[in-house]
Write an enzyme that holds these catalytic residues in place. Structure first.
Site, mmCIF file in Angstrom:
data_model
loop_
_atom_site.group_PDB
_atom_site.id
_atom_site.type_symbol
_atom_site.label_atom_id
_atom_site.label_comp_id
_atom_site.label_asym_id
_atom_site.label_seq_id
_atom_site.Cartn_x
_atom_site.Cartn_y
_atom_site.Cartn_z
ATOM 1 N N TRP A 121 -45.143 115.698 25.569
ATOM 2 C CA TRP A 121 -45.059 114.328 25.075
ATOM 3 C C TRP A 121 -43.606 113.899 25.184
ATOM 4 O O TRP A 121 -42.706 114.648 24.798
ATOM 5 C CB TRP A 121 -45.536 114.206 23.618
ATOM 6 C CG TRP A 121 -45.198 112.840 23.110
ATOM 7 C CD1 TRP A 121 -45.836 111.676 23.424
ATOM 8 C CD2 TRP A 121 -44.086 112.478 22.286
ATOM 9 N NE1 TRP A 121 -45.188 110.616 22.839
ATOM 10 C CE2 TRP A 121 -44.115 111.068 22.137
ATOM 11 C CE3 TRP A 121 -43.053 113.191 21.673
ATOM 12 C CZ2 TRP A 121 -43.159 110.373 21.387
ATOM 13 C CZ3 TRP A 121 -42.104 112.503 20.927
ATOM 14 C CH2 TRP A 121 -42.158 111.110 20.780
ATOM 15 N N GLU A 133 -49.608 113.986 26.931
ATOM 16 C CA GLU A 133 -49.993 113.170 25.770
ATOM 17 C C GLU A 133 -49.501 111.735 25.902
ATOM 18 O O GLU A 133 -48.312 111.467 25.971
ATOM 19 C CB GLU A 133 -49.415 113.799 24.497
ATOM 20 C CG GLU A 133 -49.793 113.043 23.231
ATOM 21 C CD GLU A 133 -49.274 113.723 21.972
ATOM 22 O OE1 GLU A 133 -48.572 114.749 22.073
ATOM 23 O OE2 GLU A 133 -49.562 113.207 20.881
ATOM 24 N N LYS A 164 -49.318 107.562 24.741
ATOM 25 C CA LYS A 164 -49.024 106.854 23.496
ATOM 26 C C LYS A 164 -49.025 105.357 23.767
ATOM 27 O O LYS A 164 -48.743 104.910 24.858
ATOM 28 C CB LYS A 164 -47.643 107.319 23.003
ATOM 29 C CG LYS A 164 -47.283 106.878 21.612
ATOM 30 C CD LYS A 164 -46.192 107.794 21.066
ATOM 31 C CE LYS A 164 -45.671 107.281 19.741
ATOM 32 N NZ LYS A 164 -44.883 108.297 19.039
ATOM 33 N N ASP A 207 -54.127 111.649 21.084
ATOM 34 C CA ASP A 207 -53.681 111.727 19.686
ATOM 35 C C ASP A 207 -54.318 110.547 18.951
ATOM 36 O O ASP A 207 -54.282 109.404 19.423
ATOM 37 C CB ASP A 207 -52.147 111.645 19.667
ATOM 38 C CG ASP A 207 -51.558 111.788 18.277
ATOM 39 O OD1 ASP A 207 -50.743 112.695 18.066
ATOM 40 O OD2 ASP A 207 -51.876 110.953 17.393
ATOM 41 N N HIS A 239 -52.444 107.298 18.559
ATOM 42 C CA HIS A 239 -51.794 106.715 19.738
ATOM 43 C C HIS A 239 -52.600 105.634 20.452
ATOM 44 O O HIS A 239 -52.407 105.398 21.636
ATOM 45 C CB HIS A 239 -51.451 107.836 20.733
ATOM 46 C CG HIS A 239 -50.352 108.728 20.242
ATOM 47 N ND1 HIS A 239 -49.733 109.668 21.030
ATOM 48 C CD2 HIS A 239 -49.749 108.809 19.030
ATOM 49 C CE1 HIS A 239 -48.805 110.296 20.326
ATOM 50 N NE2 HIS A 239 -48.802 109.799 19.110
ATOM 51 N N HIS A 271 -55.101 115.678 19.469
ATOM 52 C CA HIS A 271 -54.137 115.774 18.373
ATOM 53 C C HIS A 271 -54.746 114.991 17.223
ATOM 54 O O HIS A 271 -54.778 113.773 17.240
ATOM 55 C CB HIS A 271 -52.793 115.137 18.762
ATOM 56 C CG HIS A 271 -51.854 116.105 19.382
ATOM 57 N ND1 HIS A 271 -50.528 115.825 19.626
ATOM 58 C CD2 HIS A 271 -52.035 117.396 19.798
ATOM 59 C CE1 HIS A 271 -49.953 116.888 20.165
ATOM 60 N NE2 HIS A 271 -50.841 117.838 20.288
ATOM 61 N N ASP A 291 -48.848 104.498 13.751
ATOM 62 C CA ASP A 291 -48.934 105.927 14.067
ATOM 63 C C ASP A 291 -48.115 106.716 13.048
ATOM 64 O O ASP A 291 -47.115 107.340 13.366
ATOM 65 C CB ASP A 291 -48.396 106.125 15.494
ATOM 66 C CG ASP A 291 -48.420 107.570 15.930
ATOM 67 O OD1 ASP A 291 -49.249 108.333 15.413
ATOM 68 O OD2 ASP A 291 -47.588 107.936 16.790
ATOM 69 N N ASP A 303 -48.728 109.324 11.127
ATOM 70 C CA ASP A 303 -48.868 110.774 10.993
ATOM 71 C C ASP A 303 -49.120 111.227 9.561
ATOM 72 O O ASP A 303 -48.496 112.162 9.069
ATOM 73 C CB ASP A 303 -47.653 111.486 11.612
ATOM 74 C CG ASP A 303 -47.687 111.419 13.129
ATOM 75 O OD1 ASP A 303 -48.601 112.016 13.716
ATOM 76 O OD2 ASP A 303 -46.817 110.755 13.729
ATOM 77 N N ASP A 328 -51.864 117.174 14.270
ATOM 78 C CA ASP A 328 -50.532 116.615 14.478
ATOM 79 C C ASP A 328 -50.238 115.532 13.452
ATOM 80 O O ASP A 328 -50.693 114.391 13.592
ATOM 81 C CB ASP A 328 -50.401 116.056 15.908
ATOM 82 C CG ASP A 328 -48.995 115.525 16.174
ATOM 83 O OD1 ASP A 328 -48.084 115.864 15.391
ATOM 84 O OD2 ASP A 328 -48.807 114.779 17.155
HETATM 85 C C1 RNT Z 1 -45.585 111.936 19.029
HETATM 86 C C2 RNT Z 1 -46.662 112.866 19.455
HETATM 87 C C3 RNT Z 1 -46.267 114.312 19.519
HETATM 88 C C4 RNT Z 1 -45.449 114.774 18.353
HETATM 89 C C5 RNT Z 1 -45.212 116.249 18.308
HETATM 90 C C6 RNT Z 1 -44.086 116.595 17.373
HETATM 91 O O1 RNT Z 1 -46.003 110.663 18.827
HETATM 92 O O2 RNT Z 1 -47.785 112.708 18.642
HETATM 93 O O3 RNT Z 1 -47.400 115.087 19.680
HETATM 94 O O4 RNT Z 1 -46.047 114.407 17.147
HETATM 95 O O5 RNT Z 1 -45.043 116.745 19.560
HETATM 96 ZN ZN ZN Z 2 -49.425 114.094 19.032
#
Ligand code: RNT
Ligand code: ZN
Length: 421
Positions: free
Chosen positions: A188, A229, A231, A262, A265, A289, A297, A299, A329
Protein backbone atom coordinates in the site's frame (compact mmCIF):
# COMPACT_ATOMS: atom_id res chain seq x y z
CA UNK A 1 -20.25 -18.91 32.77
CA UNK A 2 -19.44 -22.43 33.83
CA UNK A 3 -18.61 -25.02 31.15
CA UNK A 4 -21.59 -27.24 31.99
CA UNK A 5 -24.03 -24.37 31.34
CA UNK A 6 -22.30 -23.52 28.07
CA UNK A 7 -22.49 -27.13 26.92
CA UNK A 8 -26.12 -27.45 27.89
CA UNK A 9 -27.06 -24.23 26.13
CA UNK A 10 -25.09 -25.34 23.10
CA UNK A 11 -26.85 -28.64 22.89
CA UNK A 12 -30.27 -27.00 22.78
CA UNK A 13 -28.95 -24.47 20.23
CA UNK A 14 -27.66 -27.35 18.13
CA UNK A 15 -31.19 -28.78 18.07
CA UNK A 16 -32.70 -25.46 17.07
CA UNK A 17 -30.28 -25.20 14.15
CA UNK A 18 -30.82 -28.85 13.21
CA UNK A 19 -34.55 -28.16 12.88
CA UNK A 20 -33.58 -25.72 10.12
CA UNK A 21 -31.30 -28.24 8.47
CA UNK A 22 -28.13 -26.67 9.81
CA UNK A 23 -25.27 -28.75 11.17
CA UNK A 24 -23.54 -26.69 13.88
CA UNK A 25 -20.71 -29.20 14.24
CA UNK A 26 -19.88 -28.87 10.58
CA UNK A 27 -19.93 -25.08 10.84
CA UNK A 28 -17.57 -25.16 13.81
CA UNK A 29 -15.23 -27.49 11.97
CA UNK A 30 -15.05 -25.05 9.09
CA UNK A 31 -14.57 -22.07 11.38
CA UNK A 32 -11.67 -23.85 13.04
CA UNK A 33 -9.85 -23.96 9.71
CA UNK A 34 -10.00 -20.17 9.17
CA UNK A 35 -6.96 -18.08 10.01
CA UNK A 36 -7.14 -14.32 10.38
CA UNK A 37 -4.02 -12.26 9.88
CA UNK A 38 -3.67 -10.07 12.97
CA UNK A 39 -2.03 -6.70 12.30
CA UNK A 40 0.90 -6.00 14.60
CA UNK A 41 0.49 -2.25 14.11
CA UNK A 42 -2.53 -1.98 16.43
CA UNK A 43 -0.11 -2.64 19.28
CA UNK A 44 1.95 0.53 19.00
CA UNK A 45 -0.13 2.95 16.93
CA UNK A 46 1.76 2.19 13.68
CA UNK A 47 5.06 3.23 15.28
CA UNK A 48 7.57 0.54 14.36
CA UNK A 49 11.06 -0.04 15.73
CA UNK A 50 13.30 1.93 13.46
CA UNK A 51 15.87 4.14 15.11
CA UNK A 52 14.73 7.10 13.10
CA UNK A 53 11.02 6.66 13.06
CA UNK A 54 9.45 9.12 10.66
CA UNK A 55 6.02 9.63 12.20
CA UNK A 56 2.88 9.36 10.13
CA UNK A 57 3.02 12.84 8.58
CA UNK A 58 2.32 12.70 4.87
CA UNK A 59 1.08 9.13 5.03
CA UNK A 60 -2.61 9.89 5.01
CA UNK A 61 -2.89 7.73 8.13
CA UNK A 62 -4.09 9.15 11.42
CA UNK A 63 -4.00 7.49 14.81
CA UNK A 64 -5.91 9.27 17.53
CA UNK A 65 -5.81 8.66 21.27
CA UNK A 66 -3.12 8.43 23.91
CA UNK A 67 -4.14 5.47 26.04
CA UNK A 68 -1.21 4.45 28.23
CA UNK A 69 0.69 1.19 27.89
CA UNK A 70 1.51 0.92 24.22
CA UNK A 71 4.26 -1.48 23.20
CA UNK A 72 7.64 0.28 23.00
CA UNK A 73 9.87 -2.63 22.13
CA UNK A 74 9.66 -5.75 20.07
CA UNK A 75 9.45 -7.88 23.22
CA UNK A 76 6.56 -5.83 24.54
CA UNK A 77 4.75 -6.06 21.23
CA UNK A 78 5.21 -9.82 21.07
CA UNK A 79 4.06 -10.25 24.63
CA UNK A 80 0.97 -8.14 23.91
CA UNK A 81 0.20 -10.06 20.74
CA UNK A 82 0.60 -13.39 22.52
CA UNK A 83 -1.88 -12.17 25.12
CA UNK A 84 -4.32 -11.21 22.36
CA UNK A 85 -3.94 -14.53 20.55
CA UNK A 86 -4.62 -16.35 23.82
CA UNK A 87 -8.09 -14.78 23.85
CA UNK A 88 -9.01 -15.39 20.21
CA UNK A 89 -10.27 -18.88 19.37
CA UNK A 90 -8.51 -20.64 16.50
CA UNK A 91 -5.05 -20.60 14.93
CA UNK A 92 -4.13 -17.33 13.30
CA UNK A 93 -1.40 -15.38 11.56
CA UNK A 94 0.63 -12.34 12.43
CA UNK A 95 0.83 -9.49 9.95
CA UNK A 96 4.10 -7.55 10.07
CA UNK A 97 5.18 -4.29 8.52
CA UNK A 98 8.75 -3.66 7.39
CA UNK A 99 9.12 -0.95 10.07
CA UNK A 100 8.88 -3.65 12.76
CA UNK A 101 12.24 -5.28 12.01
CA UNK A 102 14.88 -5.74 14.69
CA UNK A 103 17.61 -3.40 13.63
CA UNK A 104 19.58 -3.27 16.89
CA UNK A 105 21.67 -0.15 17.44
CA UNK A 106 22.18 0.36 13.73
CA UNK A 107 20.33 2.71 11.45
CA UNK A 108 19.15 0.48 8.66
CA UNK A 109 17.37 2.43 5.99
CA UNK A 110 14.36 0.93 4.25
CA UNK A 111 16.30 0.11 1.09
CA UNK A 112 18.74 -2.01 3.07
CA UNK A 113 16.51 -4.21 5.21
CA UNK A 114 17.21 -7.93 5.10
CA UNK A 115 15.58 -11.22 6.09
CA UNK A 116 17.92 -11.33 9.10
CA UNK A 117 16.08 -8.39 10.65
CA UNK A 118 12.99 -10.55 10.90
CA UNK A 119 14.56 -13.77 12.21
CA UNK A 120 13.47 -12.92 15.73
CA UNK A 121 9.88 -12.65 14.55
CA UNK A 122 10.21 -15.96 12.72
CA UNK A 123 11.50 -17.71 15.83
CA UNK A 124 8.78 -16.21 17.97
CA UNK A 125 6.11 -17.15 15.43
CA UNK A 126 7.42 -20.70 15.25
CA UNK A 127 7.24 -21.03 19.02
CA UNK A 128 3.73 -19.58 19.05
CA UNK A 129 2.66 -21.77 16.14
CA UNK A 130 1.79 -18.74 14.00
CA UNK A 131 2.44 -17.98 10.35
CA UNK A 132 3.60 -14.58 9.20
CA UNK A 133 2.40 -12.13 6.53
CA UNK A 134 4.33 -9.05 5.52
CA UNK A 135 3.91 -5.47 4.28
CA UNK A 136 6.28 -2.97 2.72
CA UNK A 137 6.29 0.28 4.72
CA UNK A 138 6.09 3.06 2.13
CA UNK A 139 5.24 5.82 4.63
CA UNK A 140 6.50 7.28 7.92
CA UNK A 141 9.83 8.16 6.35
CA UNK A 142 11.48 11.42 5.18
CA UNK A 143 11.50 10.10 1.60
CA UNK A 144 7.72 9.72 1.76
CA UNK A 145 7.11 13.20 3.17
CA UNK A 146 6.25 14.62 -0.25
CA UNK A 147 3.33 12.21 -0.38
CA UNK A 148 4.77 10.34 -3.36
CA UNK A 149 6.77 7.09 -3.26
CA UNK A 150 6.58 4.57 -6.11
CA UNK A 151 5.04 7.23 -8.35
CA UNK A 152 7.41 10.02 -7.36
CA UNK A 153 8.70 12.17 -10.19
CA UNK A 154 12.06 12.34 -8.47
CA UNK A 155 14.11 9.44 -9.76
CA UNK A 156 16.08 8.99 -6.54
CA UNK A 157 12.98 8.87 -4.40
CA UNK A 158 11.23 6.46 -6.73
CA UNK A 159 14.30 4.25 -6.92
CA UNK A 160 14.55 4.24 -3.12
CA UNK A 161 11.00 2.93 -2.75
CA UNK A 162 11.38 0.41 -5.55
CA UNK A 163 14.43 -0.94 -3.72
CA UNK A 164 12.51 -1.00 -0.46
CA UNK A 165 9.69 -3.05 -1.90
CA UNK A 166 12.20 -5.39 -3.53
CA UNK A 167 13.81 -5.92 -0.12
CA UNK A 168 10.39 -6.61 1.38
CA UNK A 169 9.48 -9.20 -1.21
CA UNK A 170 12.79 -10.94 -0.59
CA UNK A 171 12.05 -10.95 3.13
CA UNK A 172 8.53 -12.28 2.55
CA UNK A 173 9.91 -15.08 0.36
CA UNK A 174 12.47 -15.95 2.99
CA UNK A 175 9.79 -16.05 5.69
CA UNK A 176 7.57 -18.20 3.46
CA UNK A 177 10.40 -20.64 2.83
CA UNK A 178 11.07 -20.96 6.56
CA UNK A 179 7.45 -21.36 7.59
CA UNK A 180 6.76 -23.69 4.66
CA UNK A 181 3.69 -21.83 3.57
CA UNK A 182 3.31 -18.66 1.54
CA UNK A 183 3.85 -15.33 3.22
CA UNK A 184 1.45 -12.78 1.76
CA UNK A 185 3.17 -9.52 0.87
CA UNK A 186 0.93 -6.48 0.57
CA UNK A 187 1.80 -3.15 -0.99
CA UNK A 188 0.00 0.00 0.00
CA UNK A 189 1.40 3.40 -0.90
CA UNK A 190 0.09 6.81 0.20
CA UNK A 191 0.74 8.49 -3.17
CA UNK A 192 -1.69 11.16 -4.15
CA UNK A 193 -2.51 14.81 -4.13
CA UNK A 194 -4.35 17.05 -1.72
CA UNK A 195 -5.62 19.32 -4.43
CA UNK A 196 -6.66 19.13 -8.05
CA UNK A 197 -3.90 17.42 -10.02
CA UNK A 198 -3.25 18.09 -13.67
CA UNK A 199 -1.25 15.02 -14.55
CA UNK A 200 -2.98 11.92 -13.31
CA UNK A 201 -1.59 10.01 -16.28
CA UNK A 202 2.01 10.87 -15.41
CA UNK A 203 1.75 9.59 -11.83
CA UNK A 204 -0.02 6.41 -12.85
CA UNK A 205 2.46 5.71 -15.63
CA UNK A 206 5.26 5.96 -13.08
CA UNK A 207 3.51 3.67 -10.62
CA UNK A 208 2.96 1.13 -13.37
CA UNK A 209 6.61 1.27 -14.34
CA UNK A 210 7.79 0.94 -10.73
CA UNK A 211 5.55 -2.05 -10.08
CA UNK A 212 6.69 -3.79 -13.25
CA UNK A 213 10.27 -3.27 -12.19
CA UNK A 214 9.59 -4.58 -8.69
CA UNK A 215 7.89 -7.71 -10.00
CA UNK A 216 10.70 -8.54 -12.42
CA UNK A 217 12.04 -10.66 -9.59
CA UNK A 218 9.90 -13.76 -9.43
CA UNK A 219 9.30 -15.89 -6.37
CA UNK A 220 7.52 -19.18 -6.02
CA UNK A 221 3.90 -18.77 -4.87
CA UNK A 222 4.71 -21.44 -2.33
CA UNK A 223 6.96 -18.89 -0.68
CA UNK A 224 5.29 -15.56 -1.21
CA UNK A 225 2.34 -13.94 -2.97
CA UNK A 226 1.91 -10.27 -3.87
CA UNK A 227 -1.13 -8.16 -3.21
CA UNK A 228 -1.90 -4.53 -4.03
CA UNK A 229 -4.14 -2.35 -1.88
CA UNK A 230 -6.20 0.40 -3.46
CA UNK A 231 -7.69 3.43 -1.79
CA UNK A 232 -10.23 6.10 -2.53
CA UNK A 233 -8.69 9.01 -0.66
CA UNK A 234 -6.53 9.81 2.35
CA UNK A 235 -5.97 12.74 4.65
CA UNK A 236 -3.82 14.92 2.40
CA UNK A 237 -4.68 12.95 -0.73
CA UNK A 238 -8.32 13.97 -1.01
CA UNK A 239 -8.28 14.93 -4.68
CA UNK A 240 -6.25 12.15 -6.19
CA UNK A 241 -4.93 8.74 -5.19
CA UNK A 242 -2.56 7.22 -7.72
CA UNK A 243 -3.23 3.62 -6.63
CA UNK A 244 -6.98 3.76 -7.03
CA UNK A 245 -9.23 0.71 -7.19
CA UNK A 246 -9.50 0.73 -10.97
CA UNK A 247 -5.75 1.12 -11.36
CA UNK A 248 -4.90 -1.87 -9.18
CA UNK A 249 -7.74 -3.98 -10.56
CA UNK A 250 -6.29 -3.55 -14.02
CA UNK A 251 -2.78 -4.09 -12.78
CA UNK A 252 -3.53 -7.14 -10.65
CA UNK A 253 -5.62 -8.86 -13.31
CA UNK A 254 -3.11 -8.33 -16.10
CA UNK A 255 -0.13 -9.37 -13.95
CA UNK A 256 -1.63 -12.21 -11.95
CA UNK A 257 -1.43 -10.37 -8.63
CA UNK A 258 -3.87 -10.33 -5.73
CA UNK A 259 -6.10 -7.33 -5.13
CA UNK A 260 -6.48 -6.13 -1.54
CA UNK A 261 -9.84 -4.64 -0.58
CA UNK A 262 -9.84 -2.56 2.61
CA UNK A 263 -13.30 -1.88 4.03
CA UNK A 264 -12.37 1.73 4.69
CA UNK A 265 -11.16 2.42 1.16
CA UNK A 266 -14.39 2.83 -0.75
CA UNK A 267 -17.32 5.21 -0.92
CA UNK A 268 -19.24 4.82 2.33
CA UNK A 269 -22.28 3.17 0.75
CA UNK A 270 -20.27 0.91 -1.53
CA UNK A 271 -20.40 -2.76 -0.57
CA UNK A 272 -17.15 -4.68 -0.45
CA UNK A 273 -19.21 -7.86 -0.05
CA UNK A 274 -20.62 -7.25 -3.51
CA UNK A 275 -17.15 -7.09 -5.05
CA UNK A 276 -16.20 -10.67 -4.23
CA UNK A 277 -18.29 -12.36 -6.89
CA UNK A 278 -17.25 -9.65 -9.34
CA UNK A 279 -13.53 -10.18 -8.83
CA UNK A 280 -13.10 -13.90 -8.14
CA UNK A 281 -14.20 -15.06 -11.62
CA UNK A 282 -11.12 -13.25 -12.90
CA UNK A 283 -8.66 -13.61 -10.08
CA UNK A 284 -7.48 -16.59 -8.08
CA UNK A 285 -7.46 -14.90 -4.70
CA UNK A 286 -8.45 -11.78 -2.79
CA UNK A 287 -7.00 -10.17 0.32
CA UNK A 288 -9.39 -8.38 2.65
CA UNK A 289 -8.40 -5.70 5.13
CA UNK A 290 -11.25 -5.69 7.58
CA UNK A 291 -11.62 -2.27 9.08
CA UNK A 292 -14.44 -0.02 10.24
CA UNK A 293 -14.62 3.47 8.85
CA UNK A 294 -16.73 5.89 10.83
CA UNK A 295 -17.60 8.74 8.44
CA UNK A 296 -14.19 8.34 6.81
CA UNK A 297 -11.39 5.76 6.62
CA UNK A 298 -10.96 6.14 10.36
CA UNK A 299 -9.73 2.63 11.13
CA UNK A 300 -12.01 2.04 14.10
CA UNK A 301 -12.06 -1.37 15.79
CA UNK A 302 -14.06 -3.88 13.79
CA UNK A 303 -17.44 -4.79 15.26
CA UNK A 304 -20.03 -7.33 14.23
CA UNK A 305 -21.94 -4.84 12.10
CA UNK A 306 -23.92 -5.33 8.92
CA UNK A 307 -20.89 -4.74 6.75
CA UNK A 308 -18.95 -7.52 8.41
CA UNK A 309 -21.94 -9.85 8.39
CA UNK A 310 -22.62 -9.20 4.72
CA UNK A 311 -18.99 -9.73 3.84
CA UNK A 312 -18.76 -12.98 5.79
CA UNK A 313 -21.99 -14.24 4.24
CA UNK A 314 -20.69 -13.47 0.79
CA UNK A 315 -17.35 -15.20 1.43
CA UNK A 316 -19.14 -18.36 2.56
CA UNK A 317 -21.80 -18.25 -0.16
CA UNK A 318 -19.01 -17.89 -2.73
CA UNK A 319 -17.46 -21.13 -1.40
CA UNK A 320 -14.28 -19.16 -1.47
CA UNK A 321 -12.85 -19.53 2.02
CA UNK A 322 -9.68 -20.97 0.56
CA UNK A 323 -9.27 -18.15 -1.94
CA UNK A 324 -9.85 -15.21 0.38
CA UNK A 325 -7.23 -14.07 2.85
CA UNK A 326 -8.72 -12.23 5.77
CA UNK A 327 -6.59 -9.66 7.53
CA UNK A 328 -7.54 -7.03 10.09
CA UNK A 329 -6.55 -3.43 9.64
CA UNK A 330 -7.40 -0.72 12.15
CA UNK A 331 -5.59 1.25 14.80
CA UNK A 332 -7.19 2.78 17.83
CA UNK A 333 -4.95 4.41 20.41
CA UNK A 334 -7.76 5.59 22.66
CA UNK A 335 -8.21 2.35 24.59
CA UNK A 336 -6.50 -0.84 25.63
CA UNK A 337 -4.78 -1.97 22.45
CA UNK A 338 -4.87 -5.66 23.29
CA UNK A 339 -8.59 -5.40 23.82
CA UNK A 340 -8.81 -3.74 20.40
CA UNK A 341 -7.20 -6.76 18.75
CA UNK A 342 -9.34 -9.24 20.63
CA UNK A 343 -12.63 -7.45 20.13
CA UNK A 344 -12.03 -6.95 16.41
CA UNK A 345 -10.82 -10.49 15.74
CA UNK A 346 -13.64 -12.07 17.71
CA UNK A 347 -16.18 -9.93 15.88
CA UNK A 348 -14.91 -11.09 12.49
CA UNK A 349 -14.94 -14.72 13.62
CA UNK A 350 -18.48 -14.33 14.89
CA UNK A 351 -19.49 -12.92 11.52
CA UNK A 352 -17.95 -15.94 9.83
CA UNK A 353 -19.68 -18.30 12.24
CA UNK A 354 -23.06 -16.73 11.51
CA UNK A 355 -22.33 -17.12 7.81
CA UNK A 356 -21.31 -20.75 8.25
CA UNK A 357 -24.56 -21.39 10.11
CA UNK A 358 -26.59 -20.49 7.05
CA UNK A 359 -28.18 -23.42 5.18
CA UNK A 360 -26.49 -22.76 1.84
CA UNK A 361 -28.79 -24.76 -0.45
CA UNK A 362 -31.92 -23.41 1.13
CA UNK A 363 -30.96 -19.73 0.88
CA UNK A 364 -29.93 -20.18 -2.74
CA UNK A 365 -33.28 -21.72 -3.56
CA UNK A 366 -34.93 -18.60 -2.23
CA UNK A 367 -32.99 -16.32 -4.58
CA UNK A 368 -35.52 -15.87 -7.42
CA UNK A 369 -37.42 -12.59 -7.35
CA UNK A 370 -40.72 -14.40 -6.95
CA UNK A 371 -39.51 -15.56 -3.54
CA UNK A 372 -38.31 -12.26 -2.20
CA UNK A 373 -40.69 -12.15 0.73
CA UNK A 374 -39.88 -15.73 1.72
CA UNK A 375 -36.18 -15.06 1.30
CA UNK A 376 -36.18 -11.96 3.46
CA UNK A 377 -38.35 -13.61 6.07
CA UNK A 378 -36.05 -16.61 6.22
CA UNK A 379 -32.95 -14.46 6.54
CA UNK A 380 -34.66 -12.49 9.32
CA UNK A 381 -35.50 -15.75 11.04
CA UNK A 382 -31.89 -16.90 10.88
CA UNK A 383 -30.87 -13.72 12.71
CA UNK A 384 -32.76 -14.78 15.80
CA UNK A 385 -31.27 -18.27 16.02
CA UNK A 386 -28.97 -18.69 19.06
CA UNK A 387 -25.58 -18.34 17.40
CA UNK A 388 -24.16 -16.93 20.66
CA UNK A 389 -24.53 -20.33 22.29
CA UNK A 390 -22.61 -21.93 19.43
CA UNK A 391 -19.93 -19.25 19.70
CA UNK A 392 -19.50 -19.76 23.44
CA UNK A 393 -19.09 -23.48 22.96
CA UNK A 394 -16.52 -22.81 20.24
CA UNK A 395 -14.59 -20.64 22.71
CA UNK A 396 -14.79 -23.35 25.33
CA UNK A 397 -13.44 -25.98 22.93
CA UNK A 398 -10.61 -23.65 22.01
CA UNK A 399 -9.70 -22.96 25.61
CA UNK A 400 -10.45 -19.23 25.42
CA UNK A 401 -12.94 -17.26 27.52
CA UNK A 402 -16.54 -17.26 26.22
CA UNK A 403 -18.83 -14.22 25.90
CA UNK A 404 -17.16 -11.05 27.17
CA UNK A 405 -15.16 -12.86 29.82
CA UNK A 406 -11.94 -12.23 27.89
CA UNK A 407 -12.20 -8.64 29.06
CA UNK A 408 -11.25 -9.65 32.60
CA UNK A 409 -7.99 -11.08 31.33
CA UNK A 410 -7.26 -8.00 29.27
CA UNK A 411 -7.82 -5.87 32.36
CA UNK A 412 -5.65 -8.12 34.49
CA UNK A 413 -2.86 -7.89 31.90
CA UNK A 414 -3.25 -4.14 31.92
CA UNK A 415 -2.80 -4.02 35.70
CA UNK A 416 0.05 -6.52 35.67
CA UNK A 417 1.97 -5.39 32.60
CA UNK A 418 0.70 -2.33 30.74
CA UNK A 419 0.36 -0.04 33.76
CA UNK A 420 4.07 -0.48 34.53
CA UNK A 421 5.18 0.87 31.16
C1 RNT B 1 -3.82 2.49 4.67
C2 RNT B 1 -3.97 1.03 4.41
C3 RNT B 1 -2.85 0.17 4.92
C4 RNT B 1 -2.38 0.53 6.29
C5 RNT B 1 -1.39 -0.43 6.88
C6 RNT B 1 -0.67 0.17 8.06
O1 RNT B 1 -4.91 3.22 4.35
O2 RNT B 1 -5.19 0.58 4.92
O3 RNT B 1 -3.22 -1.16 4.84
O4 RNT B 1 -3.45 0.63 7.18
O5 RNT B 1 -0.56 -0.91 5.93
ZN1 ZN C 1 -5.53 -1.57 4.75
Amino acid sequence: MDPATIEKTYSSARDRYAERGIDTEKALGRLQAISLSLHCWQGDDVGGFERHAGGLAGSGLQVTGAYPGKARTVDELRSDMAQAFALIPGRHRVNLHAMYGEFGEKTVDRNAIEPEHFRGWEEWARRQNLKIDFNATCFAHPKAASGYTLSSRENDTRKFWIDHVKCCRKIAASIGREQQTACLHNIWIPDGSKDVPTDRWGARALLLKSLDEIFEVEYSPQQMKDSLESKLFGIGSESFVVGSHEFYMGYALTRGKIICLDLGHFHPTESVADKISAILPFSGEILLHISRGVRWDSDHIVLLNDEVRDLAAEIVRSQALDRIHIALDYFDASLNRIGAWVLGARSVLKGLLIALLEPQEKVKELDPGSRTLRRLSFLEELKTLPFGAVWDDYCLRNGVPPADEWLREVEAYERRVLSRR
